[in-house]
Design a protein around this motif. Structure first.
Motif, mmCIF file in Angstrom:
data_model
loop_
_atom_site.group_PDB
_atom_site.id
_atom_site.type_symbol
_atom_site.label_atom_id
_atom_site.label_comp_id
_atom_site.label_asym_id
_atom_site.label_seq_id
_atom_site.Cartn_x
_atom_site.Cartn_y
_atom_site.Cartn_z
ATOM 1 N N PHE B 10 0.838 -1.208 0.000
ATOM 2 C CA PHE B 10 0.000 0.000 0.000
ATOM 3 C C PHE B 10 0.872 1.256 0.000
ATOM 4 O O PHE B 10 0.655 2.179 -0.792
ATOM 5 C CB PHE B 10 -0.925 -0.021 1.220
ATOM 6 C CG PHE B 10 -1.685 1.264 1.418
ATOM 7 C CD1 PHE B 10 -2.740 1.588 0.593
ATOM 8 C CD2 PHE B 10 -1.334 2.152 2.425
ATOM 9 C CE1 PHE B 10 -3.437 2.764 0.761
ATOM 10 C CE2 PHE B 10 -2.024 3.329 2.603
ATOM 11 C CZ PHE B 10 -3.081 3.633 1.774
ATOM 12 N N LEU B 13 2.696 1.649 -3.335
ATOM 13 C CA LEU B 13 1.772 2.080 -4.407
ATOM 14 C C LEU B 13 1.390 3.541 -4.224
ATOM 15 O O LEU B 13 1.373 4.316 -5.187
ATOM 16 C CB LEU B 13 0.509 1.218 -4.382
ATOM 17 C CG LEU B 13 0.591 -0.130 -5.088
ATOM 18 C CD1 LEU B 13 -0.674 -0.928 -4.816
ATOM 19 C CD2 LEU B 13 0.747 0.077 -6.581
ATOM 20 N N ALA B 14 1.067 3.916 -2.976
ATOM 21 C CA ALA B 14 0.634 5.302 -2.726
ATOM 22 C C ALA B 14 1.770 6.267 -3.033
ATOM 23 O O ALA B 14 1.548 7.321 -3.646
ATOM 24 C CB ALA B 14 0.173 5.456 -1.279
ATOM 25 N N GLY B 18 1.422 7.809 -6.525
ATOM 26 C CA GLY B 18 1.041 9.205 -6.284
ATOM 27 C C GLY B 18 1.981 10.155 -7.003
ATOM 28 O O GLY B 18 1.540 11.105 -7.649
ATOM 29 N N ALA B 19 3.278 9.886 -6.896
ATOM 30 C CA ALA B 19 4.256 10.778 -7.536
ATOM 31 C C ALA B 19 4.059 10.768 -9.054
ATOM 32 O O ALA B 19 4.050 11.817 -9.699
ATOM 33 C CB ALA B 19 5.666 10.322 -7.183
#
Lengths: 748, 142
Positions: B10, B13-14, B18-19
Motif C-alpha cells: 500500500f 503504491l501510494a 502518487g508521484a
C-alpha cells in the motif's frame, strides 16, 4: 449458525435482485438499483459486524482484512476532506457497502476446501440472475419490442463477464458427458452474448485472463512436460500473452470516436489530480468534479468531449482515483492483490485443489481488465457480484479457520428449518436500518414528476416539488439547482440565488449554476451578474452567456468591452447577425465618441490660444472624421493663426466645398486672400460673407479695410458707418478713425 | 498475504503511484494551457478586436501557467489589468513564493478605468473578505 445463514441469504438475495430490479416510477433502472444496493450494503455491514461480535471475533486479521481496513480509512478521509462531504455520502455508502459484501462473503463461506459445496448455491443464483438481463438485451438487439434499460449493453456485459466463472466451474466439476455438454453450451452462449454486447474491454479482458491462466498452468506443469510439449506450451503462452496487447493496440489506434473520447476523458480525469492528489474529490463525485477540467481543457478537446456527457470516466481505476485520490486507488489495488495472489499461489503449489479459484480468477481478471475501458464497479449489479467473487476467492480455507473460543456450553441442536427461519428474520431485521434510504428514491421520483410541470410553466409547483426533494435527499445538488430554476422563472430572485448557492455546495464546478447565478442578478446587480457570467465563460463559451455579458457591460458603462464581446460572438457564431450588427454599431459609437472628444479638446486649446497644442489634436480629429467641415475649419483657423496662410486657405476652400454658405469660412478665406494681397478676391469673399451673415461688425470692418486697400473710400466709409451704427463702442473704432484720417479726414 | 506485506504494498503504491500521477496530472494541465499557443491566440484576439477574449485568455494563463510573469509583462501598459493578473496569480492554490497579497492588487484593479474588470476585482475582494460573492470564485480563473 443462523447469522451465517442470514449472511448467505443476503448474498443470494442481492445477487438475484440487483440485476433484475427495475424502476416502476422513475423509469431509471440504474437509479433504483443504486438505492437498492445501498440498502443491501447497509444490511451486509450490520450482518458482518454481528458475525464478528457474536460468532467469530477478528483475532488474526490477514492481508485482505488489512486491505479492507486501509480502503475504509482512505474512504473516510476522502469523505471528510471532500469539497462536498454531504454530497459524497451516497458514494461513501456504496463503497463501504461493497467492502461489507466482500468481508461478509469471506466470513459466511469459510470452508475446509477451496471448492467447498456451500458455494454451489451462489453459482445457481448467479446463473439464474443473468438469464433475464441477457434475454432483455437480445430482445433489444433484435428489436423485438421489449426495449428496456434492464438490457443495457454495458451493464449486461459487465455482469456476464463476471458470471463466466459459473458455467466454467460447472464444466470442470461435472462428471457425466451430458452435464459437460450442457455446461459447454451455456459457456458458449455466454461468450456469444458478451461478443454481441460489443464490449471490447471484455474481449481484451478474457484474452488477458486466458494468458494468465495459461502461464500459471505452464508454471504448474512445466516440470512434468516433455520437451515438445514444453515448446508447444511456451508458444501458446506467448500467443495468448501477446494477443491482448495487440488487440488493445488495434482498438487504441482505430479512428473510432468512442475510443478517442475515452482517451480524452481519461486524460482530463487524471489532470484533476493536480489539485487533490491524495484524497481525491470525494466518493461518487466524479461527474461533478470532471466539470472542473473544462477550466483548462483545450478548445478542440472541449468540442469533441462536448458531444458526450462524461458521467463516468470509462475507466474504473481513473474514476476511483478522482473519487478517492491516490490513497483510495492504492488501497483498492492492494485489496485486489491481497485477494488474488494467495489463491493463485496455492493453485500452483497444490495442483489437485482449487478449480473454483481458477475459474473465479479468470472472471475477475477479465473484469478487472474490462474496468480499464468501462465502469463495471460503478454500476450496482456488477459491483455487488465483483466484491462477492473477490470474497469467495479470498475466503479462508483449511488451516486458516479458527473456531470461536467460548466459555459458554454449546447450544442444544435445533432443526434446520428453524435455523433458516431465524436467519430469515435476522436478515429482515438487518434490512430495516437501510430502509430510510427509500426517501432518496422518493426524492428522485418527485423530481421525475416535477419535470413535466416545469415544462408546462407551473413554476410555483416546481419550486415546491424540488424543495421537498431537497429535504428528502439533501445529498444531491440537482434538486436545489432545479428549485432555483423554478424560483427564477417565478421571479423570486433572492430565493433563487440562495438555491443556486446551495447547489454549488454540491457541484462546485457546474457552469450552468454560475450562469443562472448571473441571470438572477441581471436586473438588480449588473456587476455581480457580469462576474458570474465570467465564471461561466471560464468553463466554456456559449452565445447566451456572451450576449448576457455584453449586455451587462453596456449596463455598467463599458461599451468598448461590450463591442469586443459582440465581435467575439460574431467570430464564434457567424450566423449570429445581431451580434455582428451590435459590434459594428458599438464600434462606430466608440469611434465617434473618441473623435468628438479629440475635437473638443482641440477646440478648447484653440480658444485658449494654445495653437501649438491644438494643431496635432485637430489633425487627429480631421483624420478621424474625414470631410467633417467643423474639424477642417478648426484646423484651418489654427494654421491661419500660426501664420501658414496658404495651408489655411486650402482648408477653408474644402469647408466651402462641403458647405458653400458657411459665412465664417468665407470670412477666413477672404482674410487669407487679403494677406496674400489678392485684394479683388478678398473683397469678393468679404462681400459674400456679408451677404451670408449681414450685420456682422467684424465682417463689415474687414470689408471696409479691403475697400480702403483698393482706394474705394466711399464704400469704405459706408462699411465703417454700418459698423459703428451696429455698435458705436466696437473694439475696432480706433482703427476705423485712423483709416478714415488716412483716407482724407472725413469724420463720422 | 501477511498484514505487513499488504501495508508495504500500500505504501509503495501510494508513494510511487502518487508521484507518477501528480507528475502526469500537472503536465496535462500545463500542456493544455500551453503558453506559446496562448500567446498567439491572445495576439490574434487582440488584432481582431476581441480584447475581452484576450483578457480572459490572459487570466487563464496567469492562473495555470508555470511562468505567469511572462504573460503579465505583456500588459505592462495597462496597470489595471496588470494588477488584476497579479491578484489572480496570488489566488492560485500553488501561489509562487514571495507573491504579494491579492487584496492590495484587487483594490488597485477595482479602482481602474475599465468597468467590467473593476467589477470582477470588486467581486473577488468581496469573496475574499466575506465569502458572499460567488461560491468557489478562488478556484475559477475569471
Amino acid at each position: 449458525m443462523f447469522l451465517t445463514n442470514a449472511g448467505r441469504l443476503l448474498i443470494y438475495l442481492s445477487l438475484a435482485v440487483l440485476p433484475l430490479a427495475n424502476a416502476p416510477l422513475t423509469g431509471d433502472t440504474l437509479e433504483v438499483k443504486y438505492h437498492l444496493f445501498r440498502i443491501l450494503g447497509v444490511a451486509a455491514s450490520i450482518l458482518y459486524v454481528c458475525h464478528a461480535v457474536f460468532v467469530r471475533p477478528l483475532r488474526d486479521p490477514d492481508g485482505v482484512d488489512a486491505a479492507v481496513l486501509l480502503s475504509l480509512a482512505a474512504l473516510g478521509a476522502s469523505v471528510i476532506f471532500s469539497e462536498s462531504p454531504v454530497g459524497a455520502l451516497p458514494g461513501a455508502v456504496d463503497a463501504a457497502g461493497s467492502l461489507a459484501f466482500l468481508s461478509l462473503t469471506r466470513r459466511v463461506f469459510e470452508s475446509d476446501h477451496p471448492d467447498g459445496p456451500e458455494v454451489r448455491p451462489v453459482l445457481w443464483v448467479i446463473g439464474a440472475s443473468m438469464i433475464l438481463p441477457s434475454m432483455m438485451f437480445v430482445s433489444e438487439q433484435n428489436k423485438w419490442g421489449i426495449g428496456d434499460t434492464l438490457g443495457n449493453q454495458n451493464v449486461v456485459s459487465h455482469f456476464l463477464v463476471l458470471s463466466l466463472f459459473a458455467p466454467l466451474f460447472a464444466l470442470f466439476a461435472a462428471h457425466s458427458r451430458v452435464k459437460k455438454g450442457l455446461c459447454l453450451t451455456a459457456l458458449a452462449a455466454l461468450l456469444w452474448l458478451i461478443w454481441l454486447t460489443a464490449a471490447r474491454g471484455a474481449v481484451v479482458g478474457l484474452l488477458a485472463a486466458l494468458a494468465l491462466i495459461a502461464l500459471s498452468s505452464a508454471a504448474r506443469h512445466w516440470a512434468s512436460l516433455d520437451r515438445p510439449y514444453r515448446l508447444a506450451t511456451a508458444g501458446l503462452c506467448a500467443v495468448l500473452s501477446l494477443s491482448a496487447p495487440v488487440l488493445l493496440y488495434r482498438y487504441a489506434t482505430a479512428t473510432d470516436f468512442n475510443v478517442s473520447v475515452r482517451f480524452l476523458s481519461w486524460k482530463y480525469s487524471l489532470s484533476l489530480l493536480a489539485d487533490r492528489l491524495m484524497l481525491g474529490y470525494g466518493p461518487g463525485l466524479f461527474a461533478a468534479s470532471f466539470e472542473k477540467s473544462k477550466l483548462w481543457m483545450t478548445t478542440a478537446d472541449s468540442n469533441l468531449l462536448g458531444l458526450l456527457t462524461v458521467n463516468y470516466a470509462h475507466n474504473d481505476y481513473v474514476e476511483l482515483l478522482v473519487d478517492q485520490g491516490a490513497l483510495g486507488l492504492a488501497a483498492f489495488l492492494t485489496l485486489i492483490a491481497a485477494c488474488l495472489l494467495p489463491p493463485i499461489y496455492r493453485w500452483i503449489r497444490e495442483p489437485a485443489r482449487a478449480i473454483l479459484p481458477v475459474c473465479l480468477f479468470l472472471s475477475l481478471i477479465a473484469s478487472l481488465t474490462q474496468a480499464f475501458f468501462d465502469f463495471p464497479y460503478h454500476t450496482p449489479a456488477p459491483r455487488c457480484l465483483f466484491y462477492v467473487l473477490l470474497g469467495l476467492i479470498s475466503r479462508r480455507c483449511g488451516s486458516n479457520l479458527e473456531p470461536r473460543t467460548s466459555v459458554a456450553p454449546p447450544p442444544p441442536p435445533r432443526s434446520e428449518s428453524l435455523e433458516w427461519l431465524r436467519a430469515f428474520l435476522v436478515l429482515l431485521a438487518a434490512l430495516v436500518p437501510g430502509v430510510p434510504m427509500i426517501t432518496l428514491y422518493a426524492a428522485s421520483a418527485l423530481a421525475k414528476v416535477a419535470d413535466p410541470t416545469f415544462k408546462s410553466g407551473r413554476y410555483t409547483e416546481v419550486r415546491n416539488f424540488f424543495s421537498m426533494a431537497s429535504q428528502l435527499d439533501p445529498t444531491r445538488g440537482q434538486y436545489p439547482f432545479r428549485q432555483g430554476l423554478g424560483e427564477e422563472q417565478a421571479q423570486d430572485f433572492e430565493e433563487s440565488r440562495r438555491a443556486f448557492r446551495r447547489a454549488l455546495e454540491f457541484q462546485p464546478y457546474f457552469p450552468n449554476t454560475f450562469f443562472h447565478l448571473g441571470t438572477v442578478s441581471m436586473k438588480t446587480d449588473p456587476a455581480r451578474a457580469a462576474a458570474a457570467f465570467y465564471a461561466t465563460l471560464a468553463f466554456a463559451a456559449s452565445p447566451t452567456t456572451l450576449h448576457n455579458l455584453a449586455a451587462m457591460g453596456l449596463a455598467i458603462g463599458d461599451s468598448p468591452a461590450a463591442a469586443a464581446i459582440y465581435t467575439e460572438i460574431a467570430r464564434r457564431y457567424p450566423a449570429d447577425v445581431a451580434a455582428a450588427h451590435n459590434a459594428a454599431v458599438l464600434k462606430q459609437m466608440g469611434r465617434e465618441s473618441a473623435e468628438s472628444e479629440t475635437y473638443r479638446r482641440a477646440l478648447d486649446l484653440y480658444q485658449k490660444d494654445r495653437y501649438d497644442l491644438a494643431e496635432p489634436l485637430a489633425i487627429a480629429a480631421v483624420s478621424g472624421r474625414p470631410g467633417d467641415p467643423d474639424a477642417m475649419f478648426l484646423l484651418g483657423r489654427i494654421v491661419f493663426h500660426r501664420g501658414r496662410h496658404d495651408e489655411a486657405g486650402g482648408w477653408f476652400k474644402k469647408v466651402l466645398a462641403v458647405d458653400p454658405n458657411d459665412a465664417e469660412a468665407c470670412y477666413y478665406l477672404a482674410s487669407v486672400f487679403f494677406f496674400q494681397n489678392r485684394l479683388p478676391a478678398a473683397l469678393d469673399m468679404y462681400q459674400r460673407a456679408d451677404r451670408l451673415q449681414p450685420n456682422s461688425t467684424r465682417i463689415l470692418f474687414n470689408l471696409g479695410v479691403a475697400y480702403y486697400s483698393i482706394g474705394n473710400f466711399s464704400a469704405m466709409n459706408d462699411c465703417f458707418d454700418s459698423t459703428l451704427a451696429l455698435n458705436p463702442n466696437v473694439s475696432t473704432r480706433p482703427k476705423i478713425e485712423e483709416l478714415r484720417r488716412a483716407a482724407g479726414g472725413r469724420g463720422p | 498475504m501477511s498484514v505487513r506485506a499488504v501495508l508495504a504494498m500500500f505504501l509503495a503504491l501510494a508513494a510511487f503511484g502518487g508521484a507518477a500521477i501528480y507528475g502526469s496530472a500537472a503536465w496535462i494541465v500545463r500542456r493544455s494551457v500551453f503558453l506559446d499557443d496562448l500567446a498567439s491566440e491572445i495576439r490574434r484576439a487582440r488584432e481582431s478586436g476581441e480584447s475581452d477574449f484576450a483578457q480572459r485568455l490572459l487570466i487563464k494563463g496567469a492562473f495555470y501557467s508555470k511562468n505567469p510573469e511572462t504573460l503579465i509583462r505583456t500588459v505592462s501598459d495597462d496597470p489595471q489589468l496588470e494588477a488584476y493578473l497579479r491578484a489572480i496569480v496570488a489566488l492560485r492554490p500553488d501561489r509562487p513564493k514571495g507573491w504579494p497579497d491579492p487584496e492590495a492588487e484587487l483594490r488597485k484593479a477595482a479602482d481602474g478605468p475599465s468597468p467590467l474588470l473593476a467589477a470582477r476585482a470588486a467581486i473577488r475582494l468581496e469573496q475574499i473578505r466575506y465569502k458572499t460573492a460567488i461560491p468557489n470564485a478562488e478556484r475559477i480563473p475569471f
